[in-house]
Design a protein around this motif. Structure first.
Motif, PDB file in Angstrom:
ATOM      1  N   ASP A  84       0.825  -1.209   0.000  1.00 27.49           N
ATOM      2  CA  ASP A  84       0.000   0.000   0.000  1.00 27.49           C
ATOM      3  C   ASP A  84       0.860   1.260   0.000  1.00 27.49           C
ATOM      4  O   ASP A  84       0.566   2.235  -0.712  1.00 27.49           O
ATOM      5  CB  ASP A  84      -0.910  -0.019   1.233  1.00 27.49           C
ATOM      6  N   SER A  88       0.379   3.141  -3.539  1.00 30.81           N
ATOM      7  CA  SER A  88      -0.485   4.322  -3.518  1.00 30.81           C
ATOM      8  C   SER A  88       0.193   5.567  -4.081  1.00 30.81           C
ATOM      9  O   SER A  88      -0.481   6.477  -4.572  1.00 30.81           O
ATOM     10  CB  SER A  88      -0.962   4.593  -2.089  1.00 30.81           C
ATOM     11  N   SER A  95      -5.127   1.467  -4.359  1.00 31.41           N
ATOM     12  CA  SER A  95      -5.535   1.358  -2.959  1.00 31.41           C
ATOM     13  C   SER A  95      -5.985  -0.068  -2.657  1.00 31.41           C
ATOM     14  O   SER A  95      -6.515  -0.755  -3.536  1.00 31.41           O
ATOM     15  CB  SER A  95      -6.675   2.325  -2.651  1.00 31.41           C
TER      16      SER A  95
END
Length: 650
Positions: A84, A88, A95
């Motif tokens: 993540d 991201s 996500s």
């Protein structure tokens, strides 16, 4: 976008540095000789699942196993946070929220962050407070750096989540981060600034970890599973054959080891489990299986002008090994120490760099077929004191061909046991015979001492004699001979059914062919011979015989697969005790004495009878603990057995 480009630059730089730091290892593996390790994929995969998924060997040491399991599982859970963190920002819009990244995954991250810190805390306690002896020689600074990086990664993960919660994010799924958010708020730290700072600490620590790994023992995070997968699936007792492509029988440089042997060097965790069980190391000899591997690994990483054999690894180190295989049994990542030692010994033998004692034994074996220097015609002299004739298997067919072995044939301390076995077989009505003067040393220890040419000569002579006989099965009283006949002779296309005498006697008792007089339940302990137990799985038959004879078995702490070697194997029995602080046999006798109320130290190997009798004499405890062979405990009810009373209780 503002943080995307710097992160891409950091990631690319980190990957490039990691590749650069890995280049020597990758080049060495790519150019190493081939190894056939791609067969039986399902069996190999099953081994990985058992070793890593169940932590089978790791949990033999409970604290180490538990803390490693905690860290191991936490690593996989927290890897979702790594995905993540990078995903991201490297790929805007990415996500894990769609699959629970802000709910159940977030909760797991919170919980396992704490568990990871607990695991690291236990590791710190073990290394710096308990300080196990097996860590001697391992890199303490390497471990410290890894611990610091792990704590940075986990702490920054929690604090970054806490900063988001302080800034208004939902913290209902993150109880630990929520508690930290309250601390950040009371400290007056601005949430947006804190989140960004902790994010960069988090990804920076991860990238630093990645760059550091190639030069660290923690390479095993990535190499342990492949090393276990490509483990040797051949019988444990099969010594490595000399590859046809090799110009000389031995190995004198790291580049001559195949890629699996080199992968072993890179997979070592420096846990010291091999060192802790090594009889040579315990005896004060210059061999630690761990530093053997790490010294070779370091030479692979930074080539030196020193030769491998006699330089990186000294001859004294190589000759100290008893080939008991305890190191390989203990290793959680399936490193193969013995094939390397045997190959380097082959080089020493090829150059004539052997001790006088070993040289004399090899000379006797070459001339006379036994290490004692006795004439072949004396090999069966022990039969003359029997009250019945023993068949010559060369002259008439037999059901069981008894391969007696050198010590059982020649050593006065063992000959009486050999006669006792013959009497037991006769009492059970077994049709057996021997090879008389045609038998030669099996070559088991000759091969492991590195004399491959002599081994082949001895083996081929025995195979020719055996093939000329008519029989159904082979029995031997010597575990070393058992191993050679059953395993090593396969290299010559010989596939014999071979039994240790304890297995045959247990079979005869189970079939009602051997009826024993039962003793009074005296407590005894039993020593598992390396070549019967650890090499060939012969654990149960000796114990069944002890129970059948009416004795109560009290196993020593080191038993079965974890048995401690007597110190005789691998040619060590032919060498001196220079540098020995305590003989392995004496170490073992002390272990037996610690049990308290044990009358007999029971053995099932001629060499063990010799070694442990000498050990009790040296320690002055022969009156407290009597060394007996299993055969001495067995007294048939048959009428002719009246001259064989049970062993006297001390």
């Amino acid at each position: 976008m503002a943080s995307t480009l710097p992160l891409w630059a950091l990631v690319i730089t980190a990957l490039a540095l990691t590749a650069w730091r890995s280049r020597r290892y990758a080049f060495a593996l790519a150019n190493a000789p081939a190894a056939a390790r791609f067969d039986q994929p399902m069996r190999r995969l099953e081994g990985v699942m058992v070793a890593i998924g169940l932590h089978r060997k790791m949990l033999r040491k409970p604290l180490s196993g538990v803390l490693h399991a905690i860290i191991f599982v936490s690593f996989f859970v927290l890897f979702t946070a790594t995905i993540d963190a990078f995903g991201s920002r490297l790929f805007p819009g990415f996500s894990l929220a769609a699959i629970g990244g802000e709910t159940w995954i977030a909760s797991l991250q919170d919980i396992f962050s704490v568990l990871m810190l607990v695991g690291v805390g236990l590791a710190l306690y073990q290394r710096y407070v308990m300080r196990p002896a097996r860590f001697a020689g391992s890199s303490g600074s390497d471990a410290a750096i890894i611990y610091v990086l792990i704590v940075l990664i986990v702490a920054s993960l929690l604090l970054e989540a806490a900063a988001r919660i302080e800034g208004g994010a939902d913290g209902s799924w993150r109880p630990v981060a929520s508690a930290l958010a309250g601390l950040l708020d009371r400290a007056g730290i601005a949430a947006p600034v804190a989140e960004e700072v902790f994010y960069w600490i988090h990804v920076g620590a991860i990238l630093a970890f990645l760059i550091y790994i190639p030069g660290s023992k923690h390479r095993h995070m990535f190499l342990a599973a492949p090393n276990i997968y490509f483990r040797n699936l051949e019988p444990r007792g099969l010594a490595p054959a000399v590859p046809e492509a090799r110009e000389a029988p031995g190995v004198d440089s790291l580049g001559k080891f195949d890629w699996k042997q080199q992968l072993d060097l890179l997979s070592c965790t420096e846990c010291g489990r091999c060192q802790a069980v090594c009889p040579a190391y315990a005896a004060g000899l210059p061999l630690s299986p761990k530093t053997l591997i790490t010294d070779m690994r370091d030479a692979l990483a930074a080539p030196t002008a020193l030769p491998l054999v006699g330089g990186v690894i000294s001859g004294e180190t190589l000759w100290a090994c008893t080939t008991c295989r305890a190191c390989m049994e203990a290793c959680p990542v399936e490193i193969e120490h013995l094939p390397k030692i045997i190959d380097m010994r082959r080089h020493l033998v090829d150059e004539g760099r052997v001790s006088p004692g070993l040289q004399e034994a090899l000379s006797n074996l070459t001339r006379l077929g036994n290490s004692m220097g006795k004439p072949s015609k004396m090999r069966a002299r022990w039969t003359k004191e029997l009250g019945f004739p023993v068949k010559d298997a060369r002259e008439e067919p037999v059901d069981v061909l008894w391969f007696v072995g050198d010590y059982a044939s020649y050593d006065p301390r063992v000959q009486e046991i050999t006669r006792k076995v013959a009497e037991l077989l006769t009492a059970a009505g077994v049709d057996f015979g021997i090879l008389f003067d045609a038998e030669r040393n099996s070559g088991n220890d000759v091969r492991r001492a590195g004399e491959e040419g002599l081994f082949e000569t001895l083996a081929q002579s025995n195979i020719d004699e055996i093939n000329a006989c008519r029989f159904n099965r082979i029995m031997t009283t010597d575990p070393h001979s058992l191993n050679a006949l059953k395993n090593d002779y396969r290299h010559f296309g010989a596939a014999f059914e071979v039994l240790h005498y304890t297995a045959l006697l247990a079979e005869l008792i189970a079939e009602g062919k051997l009826d024993l007089r039962v003793a009074d339940g005296a407590r005894v302990t039993y020593h598992d011979p390396c070549y019967l137990g650890r090499y060939n799985g012969g654990f149960d038959a000796p114990r069944a015989l002890i129970r059948a004879a009416g004795y109560t078995l009290h196993d020593m702490p080191r038993c079965r697969e974890n048995s401690f070697c007597c110190g005789a194997g691998g040619g060590r029995i032919w060498q001196g005790d220079d540098g020995v602080t305590e003989r392995p046999s004496e170490n073992r006798i002390r272990e037996a004495l610690s049990l308290g109320d044990v009358a007999y130290f029971v053995v099932a190997c001629p060499k063990d009878k010799v070694m442990y009798t000498a050990a009790t004499d040296a320690l002055g405890v022969a009156d407290k603990l009597k060394v007996v062979d299993i055969a001495e405990l067995l007294v048939p009810r048959a009428s002719h057995a009246t001259d064989m009373p049970p062993v006297e209780t001390t």
